[in-house]
Motif scaffolding. Structure first.
Motif, short mmCIF file in Angstrom:
data_model
loop_
_atom_site.label_atom_id
_atom_site.label_comp_id
_atom_site.label_asym_id
_atom_site.label_seq_id
_atom_site.Cartn_x
_atom_site.Cartn_y
_atom_site.Cartn_z
N SER A 2 0.77 -1.08 -0.01
CA SER A 2 0.01 -0.05 0.06
C SER A 2 0.65 1.29 -0.11
O SER A 2 0.34 2.49 -0.39
N THR A 44 1.50 3.42 -3.26
CA THR A 44 0.64 4.63 -3.91
C THR A 44 1.20 5.84 -3.16
O THR A 44 0.95 6.81 -3.83
N VAL A 103 -6.16 2.92 0.69
CA VAL A 103 -5.82 1.69 -0.01
C VAL A 103 -5.29 0.54 1.06
O VAL A 103 -6.06 -0.50 0.65
N HIS A 104 -4.72 0.97 1.97
CA HIS A 104 -4.51 -0.29 3.10
C HIS A 104 -5.92 -0.97 3.61
O HIS A 104 -5.78 -2.03 3.85
N THR A 105 -6.65 -0.15 4.08
CA THR A 105 -8.21 -0.52 4.74
C THR A 105 -9.08 -0.85 3.71
O THR A 105 -9.94 -1.85 3.93
N LEU A 106 -9.01 -0.52 2.52
CA LEU A 106 -10.25 -0.54 1.83
C LEU A 106 -10.00 -1.58 0.50
O LEU A 106 -10.83 -2.36 0.33
N VAL A 107 -8.92 -1.70 0.04
CA VAL A 107 -8.51 -2.64 -1.07
C VAL A 107 -7.95 -3.87 -0.73
O VAL A 107 -8.39 -5.04 -0.93
N ALA A 108 -6.81 -3.80 0.22
CA ALA A 108 -6.25 -5.03 0.64
C ALA A 108 -7.05 -5.82 1.62
O ALA A 108 -7.73 -5.18 2.41
N GLU A 109 -7.18 -7.25 1.59
CA GLU A 109 -7.98 -8.00 2.43
C GLU A 109 -7.28 -7.91 3.70
O GLU A 109 -5.92 -8.13 3.90
N ASN A 145 -6.74 -5.95 6.22
CA ASN A 145 -5.85 -4.91 6.41
C ASN A 145 -6.43 -3.96 7.41
O ASN A 145 -7.35 -3.21 6.77
N ARG A 171 -11.62 -6.83 8.92
CA ARG A 171 -11.95 -5.46 8.25
C ARG A 171 -12.81 -4.57 9.30
O ARG A 171 -13.43 -5.12 10.16
#
Length: 1504
Positions: free
Chosen positions: A451, A454, A553-559, A561, A981
């Motif tokens: 992440s 980015t 990106v870290h919290t919303l995209v990766a599983e 995280n 999540r």
């Protein structure tokens, strides 16, 4: 030495398969033992040899064996014995068959050799004079730190019985090392035989201990002294040789010369010339220097070669500091691991708290050492560059001098050198923040994984914007510097010619010109400031965007995280470092942009054309009788290599002992001939040779701001008997006897305390005292009346004068002395028309006869020259050259208007009376104590109350947004996770982004408001200064050195323009940031309040100690630098005289002394800054330790999130509070400039220029009738009347001559008529209107005066002739025809738009006088005052000028002030002044018949 216990071995250590926390790995007993064994020896063996080499090359002398040294040696040998015993015991055990680990043999052996080396170092340092060793201090600290930690752990395990010998050895070792460490904190005695001679007040750094040097405690004595009482020059330390100008300039000059010789030279004078821009403002808007890119290289290389070692050492300190800077977030991560693991032993928490504290402290110490070294380098380069500029000033060619101005050079020294040296601090800011950013991204990758990539995309996408902003700011910065130069040039010209400006009432016109340039300058500064704000905000926004995108990106995209405390707060700590990096980058770019412009200007100036030392073949040996002393063969000369020749095919031979007279009409090239002999002109072809020392008397006298005796001796040893002879021959004894301090009386800036005649005779006395072989005299009789002129010629220049037997070349208009010349040269149009003896030339009936015929009465055509301007008279009451018998006629002229012999006869006041209030001294006066609150109120009032409140509101709003953003992030980190999540991650991200955008908008608005308010305040304060100075009476300028005024209009104004708004912006940012951090820490961990309150008290104490000293040092530094600027300006004006006398060496030494005095103030100031910063940060680092300690103590009751929030905030508060105090202190230091700009607000002012009610109504005066009624004036309230009881009436259209001996009061009447000095009694009426009820500008615009000194201003000829643009071009050409200059002007490039140089230096004196006459004809007022306006022209031209004046002003009232009685013979009436009263009045014929004073004056002039 190894700690006790088992060796690090076994599968449990090296073959672990289970994951272990990082804290456990790094803080294991094995790791600490291994580090404790190997780190100290590696440290000493790496640095020890380098240290030995350094002290060998820098031997300071021999130190006797002291108790301290003996104690160090005893403990050192004890440690060696201890190591030997450890090795022996291990070998004995092996011999006894006891198995021993190999480390028990290797470790003591390594320590044995290292300890032996340490003992050797102690001995070597004593032999080389090292009083305190930093290398050994670090070694003993490392030796104690690591083993102490492992021994503490081992002792806590309680296994003493397993190996008592090694336990006892370890404890004994620690005791001895602790003793050595304590001894290394002390300083040894001074060397017995130091290599450098002892100083009166040496800097205490040399004898300070290493901790004192590291934390700058050796400055505490000076700071405490400054707190108790104001600091004075005697309190400052002596300057070390390494910081002295002589050594620094020689190094830089050597490298500069070597690099220039290695580079193709491009030294065209046109590089420095101003090129017109095709509009009316070209003279004011042209840059000092045009594009000089090619000249940058040699100077840059020279600076690098001189300062590279100091710069690289400072850079190394900064790199080490950054290593510890990035250690802190890693330790924080380990600390949070410790908090999150309940099974970790408590000692690791305490150790981590200590390590965080030590890392922060070491970061502080190394960073301050970096700043100290770069600030010292900055100070040294400033001295070196100033000296280099000064040496260049002494070598400038005539073309280079004419294409530049005094204001340009003062700007180079006061502004450009300062900006260039200040940029050194920011050089590392061009690359180091990029390293910070890379390291931050690595940390982010470790914390957040892919992440973090980015963040790179966000940061790179913003780079083009910042490059565009930087490019635009560069353009506006150059434009601002161009306008600054134009303003400085014009201001300097106005101040040096303020008398002419006031004569004509031109203050308003010049103020408009200055303010117009100032408006353009501030417009460029305003645009640059707004771009600077955008640049700062863009970097702040980039940091926020990085955090937003990475978290999103870290919290919303990766599983799986989720945001946790460690990720959030360690990331915040890393982003704070990133924030500093990105904030430091625009500061660095901004400084480098400014420095590049200044650097180009400096390099171009140093590359200007110089005088050719080989142009004249000069020999120091005197020539014998009958030999030729001066020889010119086929000489063709020009003012520059590009200009047309001004002298053509000159062939001249002057034998030893000859008196050669050079005559010719105005503009014939007479002064150019002397310049060619001096090597001031470019030699096109031919050869010039001179044998013997040369002395030179310029046409316009140049006098230094020194005592009379120093001016005459001019660097030579004092010979009292010869000095007395010279002063008597030059008719100076009557004046000197009248001075309050005699020959020790100071002459004032540009000789302002002397009259024109006194300055000219002082200039002649300087040449005579020299005892030279060749004398070049450029019309030295021009400013003397008939009697004094004849005396000086007979006693000095003539066949029976002091100079008999020497070779003399005399340029003169006094044709009556030609029969006494051995040889005569007549010049016409730059060529020799004829030459020969007087009788030969008479028989030829050539050019000389034409000159004689042009003068109606050649016998007195040049006897007397003009009386000095506006009453600046020679105060003589006795016969010329003789000493007055009584003391009643001895008086001192403090200001040039005072021409009455009785004006100060009874005063006996010294020139610089320190006890008399309001008496300005030669040096700039210095304020004492802290800056008063009124100065802040003055500045804030200039900004405007609404703008101040609006700025505070904006700063508050943006800080509220910042607090909410941080608090919102903490809530985000505390959100519960469901299946890996966080359910509200999207909402948290959107609100976080919105708050960041609001903060960015508020930050830009608040910063822009402060900067724009600062520009508004600067504009108003500059207008106030300009108005205060312009409204001051003429006496103010004669008592105030021009360097003081120029310093306020350049350096102090620059500080108010740039520094104060920037420091105010910083203060508000840090102050509001401090409030936010204090609130966070207090709410999160209330226990921290116990530490914060004492911390605030300590901060307040440090600030109180520091600020008083800092402000006083700032004032002293500014005053000392004014002396440097004044001396540079003075030398620039007198460069040809200095070179002619070959006294460049003494002048360079004098400049070095001035710079060294400035350095003596600069050095304590910079180390006091470092003292404040180091101690504030060290105390502030204690808060980090307290917060971490509280967390360890309350580990069971605190969550990792709260601990992270508290510690990360504590890490911010240290530097935030430190920079808040620093910003406040810097602001107070800079606000002194506001104080100095307001210095002249309370000085006495002139009467109103245009009062609301005026007694005179246009057209006034209609007829020009003047009536003096019992008129009297005095120059200061405490002095007697200089003119008294004067009553007479001048009818309309009457031409009245005013004559009298020098000092009789003639020009005082003119000064009173123009109200340069107000009437003390009685009054003057013009056409029945009392002039006291008329506005000054109204009065002065209705009277025209043509003074003796012809003054032209930089600008077009058209502007100089018609300053207020009131006349057509046809009228201008008509008056040029009247003064016979139409053909000359028509031949000039641009004709009426031809650009005059500063002071009109590209025209001859005669041409300038004719242009001043044309200016008067163009005004054509009803009243005309002629103050010997024809002094500088030849007799034939004078007759034609008199005819022009007679026809043009036929119906006007004319007052003719004259020394030459021939000039007043056609006047209807003559007033004879004597001792401030009208002694006689009548027609010339009547007065001659009376055989009174007028008759005696006529006899002295040879008329009867």
């Amino acid at each position: 030495m190894a700690g006790p216990g088992e060796p690090c071995a076994g599968p449990g250590v090296w073959n672990q398969t289970e994951p272990e926390p990082a804290a456990a790995r790094l803080l294991s007993l094995c790791f600490l033992k291994t580090a404790g064994v190997w780190v100290p020896p590696m440290y000493l063996w790496v640095l020890g040899p380098i240290h030995l080499l350094y002290i060998h090359r820098h031997d300071k002398g021999y130190i006797q064996m002291s108790r301290l040294f003996k104690a160090k040696m005893v403990f050192g040998f004890a440690l060696v014995i201890l190591c030997i015993s450890s090795v022996s015991v291990t070998l004995w055990r092996i011999q006894q068959g006891m198995p021993q680990a190999l480390e028990f043999l290797i470790h003591p052996t390594v320590w044995l050799t290292t300890m032996s080396f340490a003992v050797f170092l102690i001995h070597a340092e004593r032999k080389k004079g090292i009083q305190a060793s930093g290398v050994l201090f670090g070694y003993w600290l490392l030796c104690f730190l690591f083993p102490a930690t492992s021994a503490t752990q081992q002792a806590s395990q309680g296994d003493f019985q397993s190996d008592p010998f090694r336990h006892l050895t370890a404890y004994l070792y620690l005791s001895l090392v602790m003793a050595q460490f304590a001894l290394s904190c002390l300083a040894d005695q001074a060397p017995l035989f130091p290599k450098r001679p002892p100083q009166a007040n040496p800097c205490p750094k040399a004898g300070a201990s290493f901790p004192s040097k590291a934390m700058f405690w050796w400055v505490s004595g000076l700071v405490w002294k400054g707190y108790r009482r104001p600091l004075g020059p005697n309190d400052l330390w002596s300057l070390g040789s390494e910081n002295s100008s002589g050594e620094l300039v020689s190094q830089l000059e050597k490298e500069w010369t070597r690099n220039r010789s290695a580079t193709p030279r491009h030294t065209k004078a046109t590089a420095f010339k101003r090129k017109g821009r095709g509009n009316k403002e070209a003279p004011e808007t042209e840059t000092l220097l045009q594009q000089q890119r090619g000249k940058r290289g040699p100077l840059l290389r020279a600076i690098w070669q001189v300062g590279r070692s100091t710069f690289l050492l400072g850079t190394l300190s900064l790199i080490v500091s950054d290593v510890f800077r990035f250690t802190v977030p890693k330790l924080l991560s380990l600390f949070l691991e410790f908090i999150g693991d309940p099974n970790t032993p408590a000692w690791k928490g305490y150790l981590l708290a200590v390590l965080m504290f030590l890392s922060a402290c070491l970061q502080t110490l190394f960073e301050q050492q970096h700043m100290y070294r770069l600030k010292v380098l900055q100070m040294r380069l400033r001295a070196a560059l100033t000296g280099l500029v000064y040496r260049k000033v002494l070598a400038l060619s005539s073309s280079s001098r004419k294409s530049s101005a005094v204001g340009d050079v003062v700007n180079l020294v006061s502004v450009d050198v300062q900006r260039l040296t200040e940029s050194i601090t920011y050089l590392n800011g061009l690359w180091l923040p990029l390293v910070w950013i890379i390291v931050c991204f690595v940390y982010l990758w470790q914390l957040l994984g892919p992440s973090a990539l980015t963040a790179i995309a966000v940061f790179v996408s913003l780079l083009p914007l910042n490059f565009f902003i930087t490019k635009k700011r560069n353009h506006h910065q150059e434009e601002q510097m161009r306008q600054k130069d134009c303003r400085a040039r014009l201001t300097s010209c106005i101040l040096r010619n303020v008398r002419t400006v006031k004569y004509h009432g031109w203050e308003g016109a010049f103020l408009d010109r200055v303010l117009h340039i100032r408006a353009q300058e501030l417009g460029a500064l305003k645009t640059s400031s707004l771009l600077f704000s955008v640049s700062l905000v863009s970097f702040q926004v980039s940091t926020f965007l990085v955090a937003l995108v990475v978290f999103a990106v870290h919290t919303l995209v990766a599983e799986e995280n989720a945001m946790d405390a460690e990720k959030a707060f360690v990331t915040l700590t890393v982003l704070n470092i990133l924030n500093k990096a990105q904030a430091f980058l625009p500061f660095s770019i901004h400084s480098i942009v400014q420095a590049r412009v200044s650097f180009d200007r400096l390099a171009a100036f140093l590359s200007l054309e110089e005088t050719d030392p080989g142009a004249v073949d000069s020999s120091p040996s005197r020539c014998g009788a009958g030999e030729d002393c001066i020889r010119i063969q086929e000489g063709t000369f020009a003012w520059s290599q590009e200009s047309a020749p001004c002298l053509h095919r000159i062939n001249l031979t002057v034998p030893q002992g000859c008196l050669l007279a050079v005559v010719g009409p105005v503009g014939a090239g007479k002064s150019s001939l002397l310049s060619a002999l001096l090597g001031e002109l470019a030699k096109v072809e031919g050869s010039v040779s001179i044998k013997g020392p040369v002395a030179y008397v310029p046409q316009e006298a140049w006098v230094q701001n020194m005592s009379v005796v120093d001016n005459v001796c001019f660097g030579q040893e004092l010979d009292a008997q010869w000095l007395e002879t010279v002063l008597e021959a030059c008719a100076l004894w009557p004046d000197v006897d009248g001075f309050p301090a005699g020959v020790h009386t100071r002459t004032g800036e540009q000789g302002m305390n002397l009259s024109g005649g006194q300055k000219q005779r002082l200039s002649l006395a300087r040449a005579v005292y020299r005892k030279a072989a060749v004398y070049l005299l450029d019309d030295p009789l021009a400013a003397l009346d008939a009697r004094v002129g004849q005396h000086v010629f007979n006693q000095v220049i003539g066949p029976d004068g002091l100079l008999r037997g020497t070779t003399r070349i005399l340029i003169t208009h006094a044709l009556h002395i030609l029969p006494q010349a051995d040889w005569i040269v007549v010049l016409e149009d730059g060529a020799i028309a004829e030459m020969g003896s007087f009788q030969e030339l008479l028989h030829r009936k050539g050019a000389l006869v034409g000159l004689l015929d042009g003068a109606r009465q050649p016998g007195d055509g040049g006897e007397g020259e003009a009386e000095p301007p506006a009453g600046a008279k020679d105060p003589r009451g006795a016969a010329a050259g003789g000493r007055p018998e009584g003391g009643s006629e001895r008086f001192m002229k403090l200001v040039p208007e005072k021409d009455s012999a009785a004006s100060e006869a009874q005063t006996g006041l010294p020139l610089d009376d320190p006890e008399r209030p309001g008496r300005p001294k030669g040096e700039d006066r210095t304020q004492y104590g802290r800056v008063k609150a009124a100065m802040y109120l003055t500045y804030l009032r200039a900004v405007g109350t609404p703008l101040c409140l609006y700025a505070l509101f904006l700063f508050f709003c943006q800080q509220v947004a910042s607090f909410c953003r941080g608090y919102w992030l903490s809530l985000w980190a505390d959100d519960p996770t469901v299946d890996g999540r966080q359910t509200h991650a999207a909402l948290r991200g959107w609100v976080f982004g919105l708050l960041g955008c609001l903060q960015a908008i508020g930050l830009f608005a608040s910063m822009a408001t402060v900067l724009l308010g600062g520009i508004r305040a600067s504009s108003l304060l500059f207008q106030g200064l300009l108005w205060d100075v312009a409204r001051s009476p003429i006496g103010f300028f004669e008592r105030t050195p021009i360097g003081n005024l120029l310093n306020r209009f350049s350096k102090e104004t620059d500080i108010v323009d740039v520094d104060i708004p920037d420091k105010l912006r910083s203060l508000l940012m840090y102050a509001f940031g401090l409030l936010e951090v204090g609130l966070v820490v207090t709410v999160t961990t209330p226990l921290a309040v116990v530490a914060i309150l004492p911390l605030l008290l300590l901060y307040a104490g440090f600030q109180s100690l520091y600020v008083a000293s800092s402000c006083q040092l700032r004032r002293l530094e500014s005053a000392r630098y004014s002396c440097v600027c004044s001396h540079v300006a003075e030398t620039f004006q007198g460069g040809p005289v200095v070179r002619a006398f070959r006294v460049q060496g003494p002048f360079v030494a004098q400049n070095d002394a001035h710079v060294d005095e400035s350095q003596r103030v600069s050095f304590p100031r910079l180390v006091a800054d470092r003292w404040l910063a180091a101690n504030l940060e060290l105390v502030g680092n204690g808060l980090v330790f307290v917060a971490a300690l509280c967390a360890v103590l309350s580990k069971a009751h605190l969550s990792p999130g709260l601990v992270g929030f508290s510690v990360s905030a504590a890490l911010q508060v240290t530097q935030t509070l430190q920079w808040a105090v620093r910003s406040w202190t810097d602001l107070e230091s800079s606000i002194v400039s506001v104080e100095r700009l307001k210095d002249y607000a309370q000085t006495p002012k002139e009467a109103p220029w245009k009062p609301l009610t005026c007694a005179a109504h246009p057209p006034w005066p209609r007829r020009g009738q003047i009536e003096f009624r019992d008129f009297g004036l005095r120059y200061r309230p405490e002095l007697p009347l200089a003119v008294r009881g004067v009553s007479f009436k001048i009818h309309a259209g009457e031409k009245v001559g005013i004559v009298g001996r020098t000092g009789a009061g003639k020009s005082s009447l003119a000064g009173g008529l123009l109200r340069l000095v107000e009437a003390a009694e009685g009054g003057i009426w013009i056409d029945g209107v009392p002039i006291a009820q008329v506005g000054l500008h109204t009065l002065r615009s209705r009277i025209t005066i043509i003074p003796q000194d012809p003054i032209l201003f930089p600008g077009s000829l058209r502007m100089n002739l018609d300053m207020l643009h009131e006349h057509t071009d046809e009228a201008v050409w008509e008056v040029l025809e009247m003064v016979q200059l139409r053909a000359t002007v028509a031949s000039l490039p641009g004709q009426l738009h031809y650009e005059c140089a500063d002071q009109g230096n590209n025209l001859s004196v005669g041409q300038k006088q004719l242009l001043c006459l044309a200016r008067a004809l163009l005004r054509k007022t009803q009243i005309l005052i002629l103050d010997e306006a024809t002094a500088a022209v030849d007799p034939g031209t004078e007759r034609q000028m008199q005819a022009a004046l007679g026809s043009w002003f036929a119906q006007c009232t004319v007052l003719l002030i004259a020394h030459r009685l021939r000039s007043v013979l056609d006047c209807a009436r003559v007033l004879v002044m004597d001792e401030g009263q009208v002694a006689e009045s009548g027609s010339p014929a009547q007065l001659l018949a009376q055989k009174g004073l007028f008759y005696r004056l006529a006899q002295e002039s040879g008329l009867v």
